[in-house]
Design an enzyme around this catalytic site. Structure first.
Site, PDB file in Angstrom:
ATOM      1  N   THR A 185      -2.860  -2.977   5.979  1.00 18.24           N
ATOM      2  CA  THR A 185      -3.999  -3.288   6.102  1.00 18.24           C
ATOM      3  C   THR A 185      -4.509  -4.542   5.527  1.00 18.24           C
ATOM      4  O   THR A 185      -5.857  -4.925   5.941  1.00 18.24           O
ATOM      5  CB  THR A 185      -4.788  -2.246   5.252  1.00 18.24           C
ATOM      6  OG1 THR A 185      -4.600  -2.216   3.839  1.00 18.24           O
ATOM      7  CG2 THR A 185      -4.772  -0.764   5.885  1.00 18.24           C
ATOM      8  N   ASP A 186      -3.755  -5.538   4.971  1.00 19.12           N
ATOM      9  CA  ASP A 186      -4.291  -6.605   4.503  1.00 19.12           C
ATOM     10  C   ASP A 186      -4.594  -7.602   5.695  1.00 19.12           C
ATOM     11  O   ASP A 186      -5.704  -8.281   5.462  1.00 19.12           O
ATOM     12  CB  ASP A 186      -3.047  -7.413   3.783  1.00 19.12           C
ATOM     13  CG  ASP A 186      -3.065  -6.703   2.217  1.00 19.12           C
ATOM     14  OD1 ASP A 186      -3.887  -5.917   1.893  1.00 19.12           O
ATOM     15  OD2 ASP A 186      -2.048  -7.278   1.564  1.00 19.12           O
ATOM     16  N   THR A 201       1.489  -0.311   4.674  1.00 18.31           N
ATOM     17  CA  THR A 201       1.386   0.796   3.685  1.00 18.31           C
ATOM     18  C   THR A 201       1.688   2.209   4.173  1.00 18.31           C
ATOM     19  O   THR A 201       2.029   3.130   3.771  1.00 18.31           O
ATOM     20  CB  THR A 201      -0.078   0.726   2.988  1.00 18.31           C
ATOM     21  OG1 THR A 201       0.111  -0.343   2.284  1.00 18.31           O
ATOM     22  CG2 THR A 201       0.130   1.623   2.120  1.00 18.31           C
TER      23      THR A 201
END
Length: 331
Positions: free
Chosen positions: A94-95, A14
């Site tokens: 971030t996942d 992201t």
């Protein structure tokens, strides 16, 4: 005055994402911009530091697999071995950021700061958090007191251990915390403050695996049976993480099946599924008798990384349990 040299390693995510409009912060395409382009949005970075940028991959982090960690590890080690590099910053989605950070924390044996950083909003958003997070991450990577702490994660002004940090919200910029361990420090206006002395978990004696063993996670729930575990065994699992109920409890109906797996060459580790707290060895499960591992407060996806690394480096069950105990004691 000589500026510190930082190695910035891009993987996508992201922080390099782009949306259709600046007002959009959740519907976007991750990994749209190169790390070099992201760096250019923060002119102060090159004013403060000498920057070396490499980009071993460009992915949304939901597509990151253990195979990608090998390329990332090689890029990190190249920077580690450069005596001129003061610190390393890895940009990441971030996942799976916490999984990559755990992998690096347990596989890179170096005192040099390694900082993993991401963003909850794309680079094109009015409220993009990536530029501030990246500047903070570089401040930490260049900080002499960051040495000897293993891999760190910097998000939203907080510094976390890569081993203990986790994502707790799907979209808030205050998405990351360390529920049991707490943050190890914070950053404000590029000033770094530490909450406790340096310390880190012991790393594996790294050798690049020729192939990763299969390690799966079986999550318990009301009414669960052994179907998933049998499927994992049939698929060739070398290890299974049992994410159990409460104190990693196992339904009575298939406890005997779980206890039989280590003798069949399938290592089993018990941990709690979605709650915090330290899982204890229990006589009711005959953990020691059957060679079942217990993982203390480590969550399932991080226990899986420990097992992946241990099995890939030739450790048996007792050796992996001893490593887990050392990790927990050192942390």
């Amino acid at each position: 005055m000589t500026k510190p040299l930082l190695a910035l390693i891009g993987t996508g995510g992201t922080i390099a994402g782009a949306a259709s409009a600046a007002s959009v912060s959740t519907d976007y395409k991750p990994a749209s911009l190169s790390l070099a382009a992201v760096v250019d949005t923060v002119p102060e970075l090159r004013a403060r530091y000498d920057i070396e940028v490499t980009q071993p991959m460009q992915l949304a982090s939901y597509d990151v697999r253990p195979e990608h960690w090998l390329d990332l590890h090689a890029a990190v080690m190249q920077a580690v071995k450069n005596p001129a590099v003061a610190g390393i910053v890895v940009t990441h989605g971030t996942d799976t950021l916490e999984e990559t950070a755990t992998f690096l924390h347990l596989s890179v044996d170096s005192d040099k700061p390694i900082v993993v950083v991401g963003a909850m909003r794309p680079a094109t958003a009015y409220s993009a958090d990536g530029p501030a997070n990246l500047l903070d991450a570089c401040s930490v990577a260049a900080c002499p007191a960051a040495r000897g702490r293993g891999t760190l994660v910097v998000m939203n002004g907080r510094i976390h251990s890569g081993l203990w940090v986790g994502k707790r919200h799907v979209s808030s910029v205050e998405a990351f915390d360390s529920p049991l361990a707490g943050a190890v420090g914070e950053v404000a206006d590029q000033a770094v403050q530490w909450f406790r002395a340096a310390g880190r978990a012991p790393t594996v004696a790294w050798q690049t695996p020729k192939a990763w063993p299969r390690v799966d996670i079986a999550v318990a729930y009301a009414g669960v049976d052994e179907t998933a575990m049998r499927a994992f065994v049939a698929a060739g699992a070398r290890g299974i993480v049992h994410a159990g109920l409460g104190n990693a409890n196992t339904p009575t109906a298939y406890r005997t099946f779980i206890q039989s797996l280590p003798a069949q060459g399938v290592l089993v580790a018990r941990c709690a599924r979605f709650i915090t707290g330290s899982v204890t060895r229990a006589s009711v499960y005959a953990d020691a008798q059957h060679g079942i591992l217990t993982a203390g407060p480590l969550p399932p996806h991080k226990v899986r990384i420990v097992m992946l690394l241990g099995l890939a480096h030739g450790m048996d069950g007792p050796a992996i349990q001893a490593w887990i105990d050392q990790i927990l004691l050192a942390s």
